[in-house]
Design a protein around this motif. Structure first.
Motif, PDB file in Angstrom:
ATOM      1  N   ARG A  82      -5.694  34.170  74.794  1.00  0.00           N
ATOM      2  CA  ARG A  82      -4.770  35.006  74.184  1.00  0.00           C
ATOM      3  C   ARG A  82      -3.424  34.908  74.591  1.00  0.00           C
ATOM      4  O   ARG A  82      -3.089  34.260  75.628  1.00  0.00           O
ATOM      5  N   SER A  83      -2.488  35.489  73.676  1.00  0.00           N
ATOM      6  CA  SER A  83      -1.223  35.681  73.995  1.00  0.00           C
ATOM      7  C   SER A  83      -0.897  36.997  73.876  1.00  0.00           C
ATOM      8  O   SER A  83      -1.318  37.635  73.048  1.00  0.00           O
ATOM      9  N   ASP A  84       0.099  37.455  74.648  1.00  0.00           N
ATOM     10  CA  ASP A  84       0.300  38.838  75.069  1.00  0.00           C
ATOM     11  C   ASP A  84       2.130  39.451  74.431  1.00  0.00           C
ATOM     12  O   ASP A  84       2.640  38.334  74.554  1.00  0.00           O
TER      13      ASP A  84
ATOM     14  N   ASP B 215       4.583  36.310  78.754  1.00  0.00           N
ATOM     15  CA  ASP B 215       3.642  35.310  78.996  1.00  0.00           C
ATOM     16  C   ASP B 215       4.041  34.026  78.382  1.00  0.00           C
ATOM     17  O   ASP B 215       2.909  32.835  78.379  1.00  0.00           O
ATOM     18  N   GLY B 216       5.209  33.793  77.804  1.00  0.00           N
ATOM     19  CA  GLY B 216       5.717  32.296  77.270  1.00  0.00           C
ATOM     20  C   GLY B 216       5.600  32.283  75.897  1.00  0.00           C
ATOM     21  O   GLY B 216       6.234  31.311  75.372  1.00  0.00           O
ATOM     22  N   HIS B 217       4.929  33.208  75.185  1.00  0.00           N
ATOM     23  CA  HIS B 217       4.880  33.090  73.770  1.00  0.00           C
ATOM     24  C   HIS B 217       6.019  34.011  73.195  1.00  0.00           C
ATOM     25  O   HIS B 217       6.786  34.770  73.755  1.00  0.00           O
ATOM     26  N   PRO B 218       6.450  33.641  71.907  1.00  0.00           N
ATOM     27  CA  PRO B 218       7.598  34.180  71.197  1.00  0.00           C
ATOM     28  C   PRO B 218       7.291  36.044  71.144  1.00  0.00           C
ATOM     29  O   PRO B 218       6.176  36.130  70.958  1.00  0.00           O
ATOM     30  N   ARG B 219       8.215  36.629  71.311  1.00  0.00           N
ATOM     31  CA  ARG B 219       7.962  38.080  71.301  1.00  0.00           C
ATOM     32  C   ARG B 219       7.748  38.350  69.794  1.00  0.00           C
ATOM     33  O   ARG B 219       6.863  39.360  69.487  1.00  0.00           O
ATOM     34  N   ASP B 220       8.520  37.963  68.787  1.00  0.00           N
ATOM     35  CA  ASP B 220       8.437  38.103  67.499  1.00  0.00           C
ATOM     36  C   ASP B 220       8.623  36.720  66.714  1.00  0.00           C
ATOM     37  O   ASP B 220       9.376  35.810  67.052  1.00  0.00           O
TER      38      ASP B 220
ATOM     39  N   ARG C 233      -1.668  41.090  71.033  1.00  0.00           N
ATOM     40  CA  ARG C 233      -2.581  40.007  71.766  1.00  0.00           C
ATOM     41  C   ARG C 233      -3.153  39.083  70.609  1.00  0.00           C
ATOM     42  O   ARG C 233      -3.674  39.531  69.804  1.00  0.00           O
ATOM     43  N   ARG C 234      -3.100  37.758  70.833  1.00  0.00           N
ATOM     44  CA  ARG C 234      -3.303  36.841  69.769  1.00  0.00           C
ATOM     45  C   ARG C 234      -4.285  35.832  70.110  1.00  0.00           C
ATOM     46  O   ARG C 234      -4.401  35.437  71.327  1.00  0.00           O
ATOM     47  N   MET C 235      -5.554  35.415  69.368  1.00  0.00           N
ATOM     48  CA  MET C 235      -6.135  34.287  69.585  1.00  0.00           C
ATOM     49  C   MET C 235      -6.377  33.584  68.378  1.00  0.00           C
ATOM     50  O   MET C 235      -6.371  33.994  67.345  1.00  0.00           O
ATOM     51  N   PHE C 236      -6.565  32.390  68.837  1.00  0.00           N
ATOM     52  CA  PHE C 236      -6.941  31.242  67.742  1.00  0.00           C
ATOM     53  C   PHE C 236      -8.277  30.886  67.554  1.00  0.00           C
ATOM     54  O   PHE C 236      -9.042  30.415  68.613  1.00  0.00           O
ATOM     55  N   ALA C 237      -8.580  31.397  66.372  1.00  0.00           N
ATOM     56  CA  ALA C 237     -10.141  31.295  66.318  1.00  0.00           C
ATOM     57  C   ALA C 237     -10.850  30.231  65.589  1.00  0.00           C
ATOM     58  O   ALA C 237     -11.814  29.631  66.007  1.00  0.00           O
ATOM     59  N   GLY C 238     -10.120  29.404  64.864  1.00  0.00           N
ATOM     60  CA  GLY C 238     -10.415  28.432  64.037  1.00  0.00           C
ATOM     61  C   GLY C 238      -9.578  27.976  62.913  1.00  0.00           C
ATOM     62  O   GLY C 238      -8.516  28.682  62.726  1.00  0.00           O
TER      63      GLY C 238
ATOM     64  N   VAL D 274      -6.725  35.787  65.164  1.00  0.00           N
ATOM     65  CA  VAL D 274      -7.378  37.113  65.277  1.00  0.00           C
ATOM     66  C   VAL D 274      -6.211  37.881  66.401  1.00  0.00           C
ATOM     67  O   VAL D 274      -5.752  37.522  67.648  1.00  0.00           O
ATOM     68  N   TYR D 275      -5.916  39.142  66.078  1.00  0.00           N
ATOM     69  CA  TYR D 275      -4.982  39.885  66.784  1.00  0.00           C
ATOM     70  C   TYR D 275      -5.452  41.436  67.265  1.00  0.00           C
ATOM     71  O   TYR D 275      -6.273  41.781  66.482  1.00  0.00           O
ATOM     72  N   ARG D 276      -5.449  41.455  68.408  1.00  0.00           N
ATOM     73  CA  ARG D 276      -5.737  43.033  69.021  1.00  0.00           C
ATOM     74  C   ARG D 276      -4.464  43.713  69.488  1.00  0.00           C
ATOM     75  O   ARG D 276      -3.477  43.035  69.955  1.00  0.00           O
ATOM     76  N   SER D 277      -4.477  44.983  69.522  1.00  0.00           N
ATOM     77  CA  SER D 277      -3.285  45.816  69.776  1.00  0.00           C
ATOM     78  C   SER D 277      -3.819  46.441  71.231  1.00  0.00           C
ATOM     79  O   SER D 277      -4.754  47.350  71.291  1.00  0.00           O
TER      80      SER D 277
END
Length: 309
Positions: free
Chosen positions: A3-5, A83-88, A99-104, A162-165
């Protein structure tokens, strides 16, 4: 997958109604970019993968999904989250505590991209869908990109995100395994089998080549103490490229026309891995996976070839 946050822990998480509203109304503008498709990144990744020579030079065909080395975005340091990922960015949905997940994803190859020839990419958000999951409410986003050279469509790609809040287990991974770098992978009956080993240098260099500053790939204290993983996390795209490398090694003469892949369970740096493949004889497909002692398949892919005359 990892995930990224983004966002502050003090922000309330979005409820399912908010996700439904985003799915109805969030329509970011399309993105159009160009890239010279220089040969240098291809040579660099070939070295990172410990290949004896670059897989392609100027004028040669770029292997499937190696365009991930190109069309990169480099935000300013102040635009990155903790976390090192872009904020926007344009294609990040407006979720609090995102929170971001790369699913496929999936790739269709009309013609391979040619190294050293400028290419154009046209990207858009194709689908946005909220879903109630067992672990919470999720927002599924599909990004679709078309790649052209000299006006001709070469590649069509979809990436499934996939994103989660927010998260009830922020900073931890439920049932995180103990890192074991000695246990052998689960041996199967696959026709193709190749042992594969990762180390911090591999992950660091791949992060640099793909402009991926997510700290779980190179910052051990962050990965273990903040995210709760047992060690550094191997990039999902690196797992996909490792599977495709097995095809390129075993059947270099066959033209890949499609790739579909799923990222299922995280792999941790140093674990002993097995890249497996099962070609359908002289048929048009091959099934691939990455296995460890913990999982029969951390990632799966299916490759479609040109039909044999």
């Amino acid at each position: 997958m990892p995930r990224s946050d983004s966002g502050s822990d003090s922000e309330p998480a979005a409820d399912f109604g908010f996700l439904e509203e985003i799915a109805r109304t969030w329509r970011p503008d399309d993105s159009r970019t160009t890239d010279p498709l220089d040969a240098a990144p291809v040579a660099a990744l070939s070295a990172v993968l410990d290949l004896p020579a670059p897989v392609a030079a100027a004028g040669g065909a770029l292997p499937p999904l190696w365009h991930w080395l190109h069309f990169l975005s480099w935000p300013r340091r102040g635009e990155l989250g903790p976390d090192g990922h872009p904020r926007d960015s344009r294609f990040l949905p407006p979720l609090p505590r995102r929170r971001r997940m790369f699913a496929g994803g999936r790739l269709e190859v009309t013609a391979p991209l040619v190294v050293g020839r400028p290419a154009e990419r046209h990207s858009r958000v194709d689908r946005v869908r909220p879903k109630r999951g067992r672990s919470g409410d999720l927002l599924f986003v599909t990004e679709r990109s078309e790649y052209r050279q000299d006006g001709r469509l070469c590649l069509t790609e979809e990436q499934h995100l996939v994103y989660r809040s927010g998260s009830g287990s922020h900073g931890s991974v439920p049932s995180a395994p103990t890192l074991d770098t000695e246990a052998r992978p689960l041996d199967g009956t696959s026709r193709w089998q190749r042992e594969w080993h990762t180390d911090p240098a591999l992950l660091f260099r791949f992060s640099a080549l793909t402009a991926n500053a997510h700290r779980i790939h190179y910052d051990v204290p962050y990965a273990t103490d903040v995210e709760g993983y047992p060690g550094l996390v191997v990039h999902g795209p690196l797992l996909v490229l490792a599977m495709l490398e097995e095809v390129r090694r075993r059947q270099p003469e066959r033209l890949v026309r499609s790739v579909s892949y799923r990222l299922l369970k995280p792999v941790f740096c140093g674990e002993r891995l097995l890249v497996c493949g099962d070609p359908a004889g002289e048929g048009p497909t091959a099934a691939l996976r990455v296995a460890s002692h913990r999982e029969d398949a951390h990632a799966r892919a299916e490759v479609g070839f040109d039909q044999v005359p």
